[in-house]
Scaffold this motif. Sequence first.
Motif, short mmCIF file in Angstrom:
data_model
loop_
_atom_site.label_atom_id
_atom_site.label_comp_id
_atom_site.label_asym_id
_atom_site.label_seq_id
_atom_site.Cartn_x
_atom_site.Cartn_y
_atom_site.Cartn_z
N LYS A 1471 38.02 33.16 41.60
CA LYS A 1471 37.83 34.08 40.48
C LYS A 1471 39.20 34.38 39.90
O LYS A 1471 40.20 34.43 40.62
N LEU A 1475 43.73 42.51 35.62
CA LEU A 1475 43.51 43.81 36.21
C LEU A 1475 44.79 44.63 36.05
O LEU A 1475 45.89 44.09 35.93
N ALA A 1548 39.85 47.90 37.02
CA ALA A 1548 39.13 46.90 36.24
C ALA A 1548 38.80 47.47 34.87
O ALA A 1548 38.88 48.69 34.62
N GLU A 1553 32.84 44.46 36.08
CA GLU A 1553 33.97 43.67 36.54
C GLU A 1553 34.51 44.20 37.87
O GLU A 1553 34.89 43.43 38.75
N TRP A 1557 34.74 41.98 41.33
CA TRP A 1557 35.96 41.78 42.12
C TRP A 1557 35.77 42.27 43.56
O TRP A 1557 36.20 41.62 44.51
#
Length: 1567
Positions: A1471, A1475, A1548, A1553, A1557
């Motif tokens: 991924k 951030l 985030a 999102e 994560w």
Amino acid sequence: MSGGGNIKVVVRCRPLNSRELARGAKGLIRMKGNQTILDPPEQTGPASGRATEKKPMSFSFDKSYWSAGPRDEPKYASQQTLYEDLGVDLLNHSFEGFNTCIFAYGKWEELGISTDISPLDGADKGIIPLTTSELFRRVESRSGTDSILSYTVEVSYIEIYNEKVRDLLNPKNKGNLKVREHPSLGPYVEDLSRLVVENYNQMMTLMDEGNKARTVASTNMNETSSRSHAVFTVILTQKRHDPQTNMTGEKVSKISLVDLAGSERQASTGATGTRLKEGANINKSLTTLGKVIAALAQASADHGKGKKRKDDFVPYRDSVLTWLLKESLGGNSKTAMIAAISPADYEETLSTLRYADAAKKIKTHAVVNEDPNAKLIRELKEELELLRSRVSTGGGNDEATYDPQIPSEKQIVTYRTKEGEIKKVTKLELQDQLQASEKLMESLNLTWEEKMEKTQQIHVEREKALEELGISIDKDMVGVHAPQRHPSLVNLNEDPLMSECLIYQLKPGSTVAGSLDDNKAHIKLSGQHILPEHCIFTNEEGVVTVEAMPDARTFVNGKRVPPKAPIKLQNGFRVILGDFHVFRFNDPASVRAQRQKLQGSVSIDNLAGVVGGDRPETPNSRQDAELMDWTAARREVADIEKLGDQDLDRLFDDIVKVRTQRKRPESRYDISAELESRLMTASETQESLDPSSNPWLNGQMATTMTSNSIGTPVAQEVDTVTMDEGSEAGTEHALLPAFVKSSPAKPSEVILHQEHLTRQLKTMAQEVKRIKYQAAAARAMEQISDEPANWTARDLGLVQYAIKRWKCMKTFSMAEQILTGAVNVREANVIAAEMGKVVSYNFLIVDNHVGSPTSSLDDSNGIVEFEDVSETVTAGNTGSAVVVKVIDRESDAVYLWDLHKFQQQLNKMRRTLAVKENPSYSVHFRVDGIFTDTLSPSYSFIGSAKAPLRLLATQVSHTSTVPIMCQYTMEAIGSCRISFKCASPVSSGVATPESAWQPLEDRLVAGNKLSFTLTIDGVKGLSSVDYASIHAQTRLSSLVGSSIMSEDIFVSLPIDLDRTSVAHLNLRRNISVILTEEMIRHIRNSYATVELFAKLRPEYLRRLERWDKSREINPPNSTPGTPNKASEAKPAMRRCETDFVANEHHDILASIEIRELASNGDYVATELLDDIFQLHQGLQSRLHIRLTHSSGKAFPWKSIQHVSTSDVRLVDKNHNVSSVNMMKSHSEMRMNHQEVVDSSSGVSVLTAEGVWDTSSHGCKALDRRTSSDTYLLVKLTMLVEVETLDEPALLSLDLKIRILGRDSRRSSILTFFQSQKIYHSTSAIFSVDLVPPLARNTGDLWRLDTSKKHVRGEELLGDDWKPRSLSLLEDFRKMQRTARNLADVQATKVVLDLIEDVEPKEMNEDEKGRVMQRCLDLWKLELDQRVNIDVGKESPEEEAMSRKMRMLLPDLQPKLVPTVKLLPKVETVIKSGSLMVLRDPQNDQWVKMIFVLRRPYLHLHEHANAREIQIINLSKATVTPSPEVETLLGRNFAFTVFSSTNSYILQAASEKEMKDWISVISVTCDL
């Protein structure tokens, strides 16, 4: 309560539908009572053979319903009729607690697919609405009338479409649900939703929604034909609270309503495409259902006839439908089937009727689904009420009336049991039965607190009873121990584990010992020669005497006690009563008095020793205080006629030893002990033999040497005593040099001398540090030379010999393994206890010559597990090895794991414990082969016997009796006789007067043939109490050495000890080999090993566990022969070093840039294509290094000490690597501008830059252009200095380089059209593991001890359990010495029998020299094997010395040892995204960065086209949302990653999102 019977089957005939009326069909169904008759259809064409065969067919069912006519017909069966016949019984059974089920099968066009159970409303409601309506009415009525009753109703609705299961009530479960099967619950659908309903309307709403979600389609047979099977399930739970017992019982019944899709024929339905595929799956499931029904019907018929076939198999799993209906068809359910038939379709109707006819033969076995405890209490209450009524009334109407004065045992009472049986019993029996039931009811009603209180009362009463017997149970000790107030007798047994288990207190007054039949005897004994009144023990004012009765066999210390002559007993005296009752007398009061007396005498004698007095004799060395075992006490009696062969041999050895000591003033043992003491003291330091030459010598020497040492410095003992009583100043005074304390000197001279020594030590510390750096640099450059040029051949030979000998001396390394692995052994036992495994683990030391052999008779011999890639326990080892002993009580076996395999199994145990909380653990998780071996041996190794082979070299036939040594207890457990019979014997082993003795000569010659016969028999001492079957075996390699081509094992037949004696064990083999030099050396110097195996009994395994506990509770003295002072208490164990300095792990990100000189005079970073530096020919270059870690102050690096390049290689287009010629192997660079920047977030950056001259290598490949399809590899080596490390960390990686032309452009226009990115640096990740240094001497071993380290859950093992420690080394050394000595004694006896009396012969000088050399070699062999290791607290002198050394020489303190590993690059991206990260927590500074997850690291980039500048190791990390950050800092969607070295706060852009994560990071953390 259970209910069994056949499935109830009813048939209902529907009216003609519109299609049938349109084609003029006529009814073919007639019904008479419960019979259904099917008439054949009329022939419309010419008669065929098959048509003529059709005849009316009659079927009988439980009910036959006619619904084909008008509703006003008298015999018309409505839905209400169907409900009254089936639905009412269904509800009654459900409220009783049974599972119920109704099948609906057939076609009914007017009312929809689900004919008899579907209609939800209107005048003609189906069974489901009627049943559920009545269900809720009953629930409401019963709940209102009975307050202790409560009900809950849940429903589920599934359809089976194309063999896939779909939840009709939960829109989220759109996929195929899995079908599982539980051992007790049966088949079930995983993740199926169960919805709670409270009234009838809610249930109808759910059913309507489910019906709309079903899969339907139109066919020629039906306009809305269901394309799936449906199962509607109602779960009724009844809870009854009993106020009397305060318990709640449950009855759970499941009502299953099944709608089956009708079978289809393609010709009739006209189905094509998807409809055809659906019809095929429908027919498949119905065909399987038919097979299941047929198989169950056949099984029920055979069972009724008393038959049972082996091939009865019901194919439930052939279809999802039948798998889910397994319990309804042939299991725990009361089932009914409704067959809806068509009045005009002959083929379909006949098929349906045959289905129904087969189904009615199936028998089910339904039981009430009730809580067992609640059921038991309910039945007991009913039984109590019945019994009380019968006891109180005394008889019924049909019983005789008795006068109350008639005894209860003569009054007859008749009553009916709950099973309906009529019983006649007496009133007394009825009263007894009532009392028993009331007691049982009372015990069931006890609360936990009441049970605890009752248990405590029984515990107090038991302690009082034991106190009356003179026995107390101390919570701090294991087992039963006598109170230290009165004298006592402690039993001694032939089995060491049974000794000291019985204690008889001798209270003031008289205590009589006698047989069991005598009432006067206080000590009751059994056996031969035990009289009713055998002897009397008298205790008067602490003095105990024993008086024997006439003709009583009573012995004290081996001497018989005359009758009527009292003998005073002292502590440690052995008392034998009869033949086999052996006791030791313990007198605690006299021991305490003697100890106080000795403490005062030792202090006075020590003061006298200063002026030349001798040291007092240690009290523990006196023969009177020696604690003797059962065998020694029996030998004292010297009853030769009743002693066994082994005891006679020991008695003979003792007599020879006493005679030898009387002839010589000093025995060989005393000399060896003295010499050993000197050598062990000298080995502590190089200058220990000369105390005046070592200015830092403290009192350690005085405490290390034995009492027999000649050179014991008595003066230092005075200083030790003074120091113990003084303050810390006295401790510092002990650090003065020896010559200062022994001779007067001025204070100024002492200070000058100390300053001089301090300067020397600091200089030495700097030199040691410099040598370590040079050694690290040499390893980096691979310049270590094992053979210096100035070493001679003799020197090299001595070094190789010393290395070989050192490898065999494994005592120190084994001590390290035991101490460092103690916490792992404890953890393995804790995990096994938590998982409920009856297995235990502990350390063991095995000999390389024995190791962990396997029995040739074992069934699992030769089978290797798939994951077992480790070698055998001692494969490849020389000397001894530490292993882990596995006591597998489940398989009744004992076997060994090497440390590598044990570590692998421990890792599996940890993973097993981690998933223990999984709900499906007991069904879907197996732990076979984790806690024990998958295939445990049936025969376990129990011991071995050794016999010397050296007499075979002289071709002497001989027989010797040797002990069988158990490697688990390190003691002899028996003996066996080993005989060697040579093919051409020189002597029989017995000298005759006619034959003069000749010296035995070695007759072995390489190339000759050696033949002899080996016989093993005469096994003694192995009891059937411990072993069920025994056999012996020996290996050819044990007899002639390991140089043989293939191993051969000679095995005896197993002996069943339940049928015969172990003395019948016999092994005889003829052996012939062609001798080689290796065989000759083996025969001259080694021993033959006989291995014994047995099938173990459980008691033997429990005794092994108790043995380990007893050895660690009272471990032997770690330095035998060294007496402890009477006033000296053993110091407490220090804390383990791993509590202070543990293993550490750090990650370093290295970024390398090569900068070239540009035309403007600046140095510009070169470009990288495919990670290859694009250098220009002839330009000056600089190397820029950037190292980054996130460990903060835990990894305080200072600088890069060394940077060099070396090992230039060429890689061609086929990726083949070849070396190139270089004039200089490596080129060292001088690094300038080094800087360390530490940030508040824990990130530390070390940067350095230096000039790199490529021409310094003298390599042409670096001076000329490189072709486009090749590149160069240059090894870059860096040494990083870290304050906490013992040596610099070595970082090494390969740089890929391509040399371009001098005028080549840096960024070609072609690169814009290529897919790869252009970078200006290369990066690499280094993993740095830091471990504490190993101990340098025995004084540092305490740093490695992990036995006191806490393990979660260790309370399950109890306070008395400890892993085996260094006492194991001493036990093993004693066992080896004992086995060798006893075997050598047997061989010497054979030689002495040959020699007898021989006149001494004068020897010349050469012969004397050879004899002296042999004696010296024997002494060396003995002394080299004596290594005493102790783990204890440092003395005050040692603590003061360590404190001062730390202040003077901090560089010499133990530091962590680094191990650096270059990790391969991972290209797979899990991924990536942007951030926000908190870079400066103090100033609340957030930076937006690109995060890329390449497991197991999270890479941080400043922008998308740049290299990473930081990494986060996610191994063993945790991630969690951070709402507190949102509150305090106002940052939404924040979460925190906690690694092993740091923590990171991230933010985030959205909640989705953030969750994404957290999800991917959590998965990485769990890997």
